[in-house]
Enzyme design. Structure first.
Site, short mmCIF file in Angstrom:
data_model
loop_
_atom_site.label_atom_id
_atom_site.label_comp_id
_atom_site.label_asym_id
_atom_site.label_seq_id
_atom_site.Cartn_x
_atom_site.Cartn_y
_atom_site.Cartn_z
N GLY A 51 -9.26 25.78 -29.33
CA GLY A 51 -9.33 24.35 -29.68
C GLY A 51 -8.30 23.81 -30.51
CD GLU A 109 -12.27 34.00 -26.75
OE1 GLU A 109 -12.44 32.77 -26.13
OE2 GLU A 109 -13.08 35.04 -26.65
N GLY A 120 -5.13 29.31 -27.11
CA GLY A 120 -4.17 29.62 -25.98
C GLY A 120 -3.08 28.42 -25.87
NE ARG A 121 -3.53 22.21 -24.68
CZ ARG A 121 -3.65 21.66 -23.46
NH1 ARG A 121 -2.57 21.41 -22.91
NH2 ARG A 121 -4.49 21.43 -22.51
CB CYS A 123 3.65 10.80 -1.17
SG CYS A 123 5.28 11.18 -0.16
CE1 TYR A 140 -5.61 25.72 -19.67
CE2 TYR A 140 -4.81 25.29 -21.83
CZ TYR A 140 -5.60 26.02 -21.17
OH TYR A 140 -6.64 26.78 -21.55
#
Length: 369
Positions: free
Chosen positions: A213, A247, A249-250, A319, A347
């Site tokens: 987070g 933990e 991630g990003r 499109c 992501y």
């Protein structure tokens, strides 16, 4: 702004659109994060980006990996075979794995792992029915105020205090309760996460996983999460003997990734300027998912029609009016120019709808030492 090494590598690419990953930069960033967290276990959340080369680079710096499916489990286990992550369980990964995620199948509940994050009393009962051994963290979703979060993990994630109480009498000498998993929100700065940690670590449990987070700002890429303050804060909050795990991630991989493409057309529609680039959000879904403008750098490699120093909306080839990378950003763009979208390391490709319109897949390139 992109570094000289990234600029030079982007100019050498011949297969744009393509992803470009700066592995030395990832190594340096992960190393700094690791140093800022003495006494805290660091796992990488594979969902952020499961690219093989990124995982190999991170393995030197993390204590383990958090996976959320059988597919992620198989992917990471194949990369790091070796000693079991769970004693006595053949075929487990050499790098400790934590297995989480709602809606686990019976097959996933049987997968070897160091920690299994149980999301509900029913999931615990299904785990017990498998007859396997497991070390469990119960995913608690407490009713705590979370101010400033980009995303809160409510609803189907984890259980409330009543659910935890229902689980407690079910544990056996084969399925053992080790503590709590408590990932509540994404997009928080260090003070915000520490305010949550103050409550979450005030527990009788000897092991607490605080999740990830950590905030990543696409509007201000130079603004980074304060890992030193977070590490110092956790050290002050953790009681002696308490095992604390995070933990991210990003916040680990976002900054090492770039999406490199080319301007294929420029035009004005009702007074608004547009630049159309090869590829689109089926390759890099991040901006449309989070509703932000993806930061980018223009490398002047073109010689075609131009938009000169004006607000430009940069879109892809799909499109759909949602295929937008950035809206009304002051820039000069010419057909044939190279556009390098920054902060594309998390992501991005792995969360995108790859086969929409069946355009070619992007290339993948890696800067190494």
């Amino acid at each position: 702004m992109i570094t000289t090494r990234v600029r030079e590598a982007a100019l050498r690419l011949r297969d744009a659109p393509a992803y470009l990953y700066d592995l030395p930069a990832l190594h340096d960033h992960a190393s700094a994060v690791r140093r800022a967290l003495p006494g805290v276990e660091l796992y990488y959340a594979v969902k952020a980006n499961p690219d093989t080369e990124l995982l190999k680079t991170l393995a030197e710096h993390v204590d383990g990996f958090e996976v959320s499916s059988g597919g992620e489990h198989a992917h990471v286990s194949a990369l790091f075979p070796g000693e079991p992550g769970l004693p006595g369980t053949p075929g487990a990964t050499g790098k400790p794995l934590a297995l989480g995620g709602p809606g686990k199948t019976d097959a996933e509940l049987r997968l070897p792992c160091h920690r299994l994050h149980v999301e509900s009393p029913n999931e615990l009962r299904r785990l017990l029915a498998t007859g396997r051994e497991a070390d469990v963290l119960l995913r608690l979703n407490p009713d705590l105020p979370v101010e400033g979060a980009a995303l809160t993990m409510s609803g189907p994630f984890g259980m409330d205090e009543a659910g935890v109480r229902e689980c407690l009498p079910l544990f056996t000498d084969r399925v053992r309760l080790r503590g709590l998993h408590t990932h509540l929100a994404s997009g928080l700065d260090a003070p915000g996460l520490l305010r949550l940690a103050e409550t979450l670590l005030d527990t009788e449990y000897d092991e607490v996983n605080l999740g990830g987070g950590m905030a990543v700002s696409y509007a201000a890429p130079e603004s980074r999460f304060d890992w030193a303050a977070y590490g110092a804060g956790l050290a002050a909050l953790r009681r002696p003997g308490q095992r604390v795990r995070i933990e991210p991630g990003r916040a680990l991989t976002a900054y090492c990734g770039y999406y490199v493409t080319k301007v294929v057309d420029v035009k004005r529609v009702r007074g608004e300027a547009y630049a159309i680039v090869l590829g689109g959000t089926h390759h890099l879904r991040t901006p449309v998912t989070k509703g932000h403008d993806q930061p980018f750098t223009v490398l002047p490699t073109g010689s075609g029609p131009a938009l000169a120093d004006e607000p430009v909306t940069v879109v892809g080839q799909l499109c759909t009016p949602k295929d937008v990378f950035a809206r009304k950003i002051g820039a000069s763009l010419r057909v044939g120019d190279t556009v390098v979208f920054e902060m594309a390391g998390a992501y991005a490709w792995n969360i995108s709808h790859h086969d929409f319109l069946m355009h070619p897949k992007p290339g993948f390139h890696y800067l190494r030492d």
